[in-house]
Design a protein around this motif. Sequence first.
Motif, PDB file in Angstrom:
ATOM      1  N   UNK A 417      28.498  37.091  51.462  1.00 50.74           N
ATOM      2  CA  UNK A 417      28.639  38.354  52.202  1.00 50.74           C
ATOM      3  C   UNK A 417      29.889  39.129  51.794  1.00 50.74           C
ATOM      4  N   UNK A 418      29.726  40.436  51.636  1.00 48.27           N
ATOM      5  CA  UNK A 418      30.858  41.330  51.433  1.00 48.27           C
ATOM      6  C   UNK A 418      31.473  41.690  52.788  1.00 48.27           C
ATOM      7  N   UNK A 419      32.773  41.951  52.776  1.00 49.94           N
ATOM      8  CA  UNK A 419      33.482  42.407  53.965  1.00 49.94           C
ATOM      9  C   UNK A 419      33.797  43.891  53.781  1.00 49.94           C
ATOM     10  N   UNK A 420      33.375  44.710  54.747  1.00 55.49           N
ATOM     11  CA  UNK A 420      33.612  46.148  54.699  1.00 55.49           C
ATOM     12  C   UNK A 420      34.664  46.512  55.745  1.00 55.49           C
ATOM     13  N   UNK A 421      35.707  47.196  55.307  1.00 54.51           N
ATOM     14  CA  UNK A 421      36.835  47.526  56.183  1.00 54.51           C
ATOM     15  C   UNK A 421      37.048  49.038  56.184  1.00 54.51           C
ATOM     16  N   UNK A 422      37.040  49.635  57.364  1.00 48.85           N
ATOM     17  CA  UNK A 422      37.319  51.055  57.494  1.00 48.85           C
ATOM     18  C   UNK A 422      38.797  51.304  57.741  1.00 48.85           C
ATOM     19  N   UNK A 423      39.298  52.395  57.175  1.00 50.96           N
ATOM     20  CA  UNK A 423      40.689  52.832  57.383  1.00 50.96           C
ATOM     21  C   UNK A 423      40.631  54.294  57.792  1.00 50.96           C
ATOM     22  N   UNK A 424      40.546  54.539  59.084  1.00 54.91           N
ATOM     23  CA  UNK A 424      40.245  55.879  59.586  1.00 54.91           C
ATOM     24  C   UNK A 424      41.315  56.901  59.257  1.00 54.91           C
ATOM     25  N   UNK A 425      42.576  56.457  59.150  1.00 53.96           N
ATOM     26  CA  UNK A 425      43.670  57.417  59.012  1.00 53.96           C
ATOM     27  C   UNK A 425      44.012  57.726  57.564  1.00 53.96           C
ATOM     28  N   UNK A 426      43.376  57.026  56.637  1.00 59.05           N
ATOM     29  CA  UNK A 426      43.653  57.227  55.214  1.00 59.05           C
ATOM     30  C   UNK A 426      43.375  58.675  54.815  1.00 59.05           C
ATOM     31  N   UNK A 427      44.218  59.214  53.935  1.00 55.19           N
ATOM     32  CA  UNK A 427      43.991  60.551  53.378  1.00 55.19           C
ATOM     33  C   UNK A 427      43.849  61.618  54.467  1.00 55.19           C
ATOM     34  N   UNK A 428      44.844  61.687  55.334  1.00 56.18           N
ATOM     35  CA  UNK A 428      44.871  62.691  56.402  1.00 56.18           C
ATOM     36  C   UNK A 428      43.631  62.594  57.301  1.00 56.18           C
ATOM     37  N   UNK A 429      43.319  61.388  57.675  1.00 56.24           N
ATOM     38  CA  UNK A 429      42.200  61.098  58.572  1.00 56.24           C
ATOM     39  C   UNK A 429      40.834  61.434  57.962  1.00 56.24           C
ATOM     40  N   UNK A 430      40.775  61.658  56.675  1.00 54.46           N
ATOM     41  CA  UNK A 430      39.457  61.754  56.050  1.00 54.46           C
ATOM     42  C   UNK A 430      38.797  60.389  55.961  1.00 54.46           C
ATOM     43  N   UNK A 431      39.608  59.330  56.010  1.00 54.54           N
ATOM     44  CA  UNK A 431      39.074  57.991  56.081  1.00 54.54           C
ATOM     45  C   UNK A 431      38.738  57.386  54.735  1.00 54.54           C
ATOM     46  N   UNK A 432      38.533  56.080  54.739  1.00 50.28           N
ATOM     47  CA  UNK A 432      38.125  55.328  53.548  1.00 50.28           C
ATOM     48  C   UNK A 432      37.463  54.046  54.004  1.00 50.28           C
ATOM     49  N   UNK A 433      36.599  53.504  53.157  1.00 49.63           N
ATOM     50  CA  UNK A 433      35.958  52.210  53.417  1.00 49.63           C
ATOM     51  C   UNK A 433      36.190  51.323  52.200  1.00 49.63           C
ATOM     52  N   UNK A 434      36.753  50.133  52.444  1.00 47.99           N
ATOM     53  CA  UNK A 434      37.053  49.163  51.391  1.00 47.99           C
ATOM     54  C   UNK A 434      35.986  48.074  51.415  1.00 47.99           C
ATOM     55  N   UNK A 435      35.511  47.694  50.246  1.00 44.49           N
ATOM     56  CA  UNK A 435      34.497  46.642  50.113  1.00 44.49           C
ATOM     57  C   UNK A 435      35.140  45.460  49.400  1.00 44.49           C
ATOM     58  N   UNK A 436      35.251  44.318  50.099  1.00 46.14           N
ATOM     59  CA  UNK A 436      35.830  43.102  49.545  1.00 46.14           C
ATOM     60  C   UNK A 436      34.689  42.152  49.205  1.00 46.14           C
ATOM     61  N   UNK A 437      34.526  41.797  47.937  1.00 47.57           N
ATOM     62  CA  UNK A 437      33.385  40.959  47.541  1.00 47.57           C
ATOM     63  C   UNK A 437      33.425  39.578  48.176  1.00 47.57           C
ATOM     64  N   UNK A 438      32.255  39.005  48.366  1.00 43.42           N
ATOM     65  CA  UNK A 438      32.185  37.623  48.803  1.00 43.42           C
ATOM     66  C   UNK A 438      32.600  36.691  47.677  1.00 43.42           C
ATOM     67  N   UNK A 439      33.396  35.682  47.998  1.00 42.92           N
ATOM     68  CA  UNK A 439      33.839  34.713  47.005  1.00 42.92           C
ATOM     69  C   UNK A 439      33.142  33.384  47.190  1.00 42.92           C
ATOM     70  N   UNK A 440      33.626  32.362  46.504  1.00 39.23           N
ATOM     71  CA  UNK A 440      32.985  31.044  46.587  1.00 39.23           C
ATOM     72  C   UNK A 440      33.097  30.454  47.990  1.00 39.23           C
ATOM     73  N   UNK A 441      34.195  30.742  48.688  1.00 39.71           N
ATOM     74  CA  UNK A 441      34.355  30.189  50.030  1.00 39.71           C
ATOM     75  C   UNK A 441      34.721  31.234  51.061  1.00 39.71           C
ATOM     76  N   UNK A 442      35.011  32.462  50.604  1.00 41.26           N
ATOM     77  CA  UNK A 442      35.367  33.525  51.541  1.00 41.26           C
ATOM     78  C   UNK A 442      35.508  34.822  50.755  1.00 41.26           C
ATOM     79  N   UNK A 443      35.536  35.975  51.422  1.00 39.66           N
ATOM     80  CA  UNK A 443      35.754  37.231  50.695  1.00 39.66           C
ATOM     81  C   UNK A 443      37.091  37.217  49.960  1.00 39.66           C
TER      82      UNK A 443
END
Length: 477
Positions: A417-443
């Motif tokens: 499973x990938x982990x998706x993390x939102x950062x609402x305040x990034x870039x003057x509140x335009x926001x961003x979403x980070x995708x962390x790949x799933x690894x062998x034992x954890x993202x």
Amino acid sequence: MGTWRPATAVAAAALIAGTLLPAAPAAAVHAAAPGDFNGDGYRDAVLPAPGANVAGKDAAGAVVVLYGSPSGLSASRRKTITQNTFGVPGSVEPYDRFGASTATADLNRDGYADLVVGSPYEDTAYGVNSGVVMVLWGGRDGLGRGTVLPPPAAGANQDYGLDVAAISLGAGARTQVLVGGTRVTVAFKGPFSRTGTFGSAVQSAETDAVGSVALGDLNRNGVPDQVAFAGHHAELSGSRVRVNTTGGQSSPDGLENGNGLIAATGDVNGDGYADLVVGDPQEKTHCCDGQLGGRILVWRGSAQGIATNAQPEEITQRTEGVPGSSERGDTFGAGVTVADLDRDGLGDIVVGAPNEAVGSVRRAGTVTVIPGRASGELGAGSYSFHQETPGVPSISEHRDCFGTTVSAGDVNRDGRPELLVGAACENHYNGAVFVLPGGTSRPTGKGSYAFTANMFGFTQSNSALLGGNGLWWILGG
């Protein structure tokens, strides 16, 4: 940084959290965990942008669907949905905040995931900011036409659709959608159809409710249990947690021990019963409630569900094994989801602390993963991510709010499973979403990537809120 422009009443809550299931997507809490909308075997990610300007209308709102593939997600494989999209009910209007809440489940049980979308500040015949909730139906070509889930009583709703949850456990009433608002919580029960019909709707009236909702099978009887929050009391750090008040279990005042603002469900100890995880990111007020820096509370499911007087397990950044330290204003627990990230059969708790400092950078934000355990207290083996984690794009800046929202799902079908993390305040509140790949034992941070608002054509200078604004309408951004 930027400013969050509220609608006439209060600003929207777009809560991204999800329950990862090993089979077809069946449940989501607060907002859409990845779901396979087009039936190609890959889960598709949902990135709300409730502050997006559309066709010259400020904060009309949009939802971006990124289609899963063997190589993961790409901005080039997307569909942007607004109320100007063919088949979507309503029309684009300023400050409707379409996409403020989203949830995924196969509601009509045709093998395609469907998307529930809240537009809580839409004006309707019921009044200003009365709100609308709709279902966009999945199919071979992805999400298509939509139908409305109306409130059962005219005039009862305010900010209707502030949060939504959806779950599909089986036929009939085993499939449900739960809608939260500041005046009413409504449970829609199946069977659902693409024409807009459903089995029944039951509402529970409330005054000044938080509006956050969740669904899960807490007693393993195959019927969803409904979780909502009462009005915000001054003597509490959060609000009372109410279970099955649209037909069932807890007292009108809610669970006696503990409170919060956001909930997720998942089987943390592998006993077959969904457990209830509540985020309580605010701190002590007048007396003894809450914890410095915020906390999460975990109630264990059982054959009897959760008793009104059950005592939850409390986890803070002072809990043994949990990284970091509890500091004023961290907002630990502002984002929460449960997903089996290490594939050991136990649900892991993902906790956002969007106001936590990273080094000397204030309010940069972190995400902590607390592994599930078959027995014993939670906390051991916990780990965290932030924008200084090796491989994670960008750098920690003041008021990025990394961890505003959290979700998880396998978008490239590699079983990790990938982990998706939102950062609402990034870039003057335009926001961003980070995708962390799933690894062998954890993202892992290695190979992670991010999406920003301008990648999807949202060229406004601030406040698109890609990924959702989470609890900022309560906590302040």
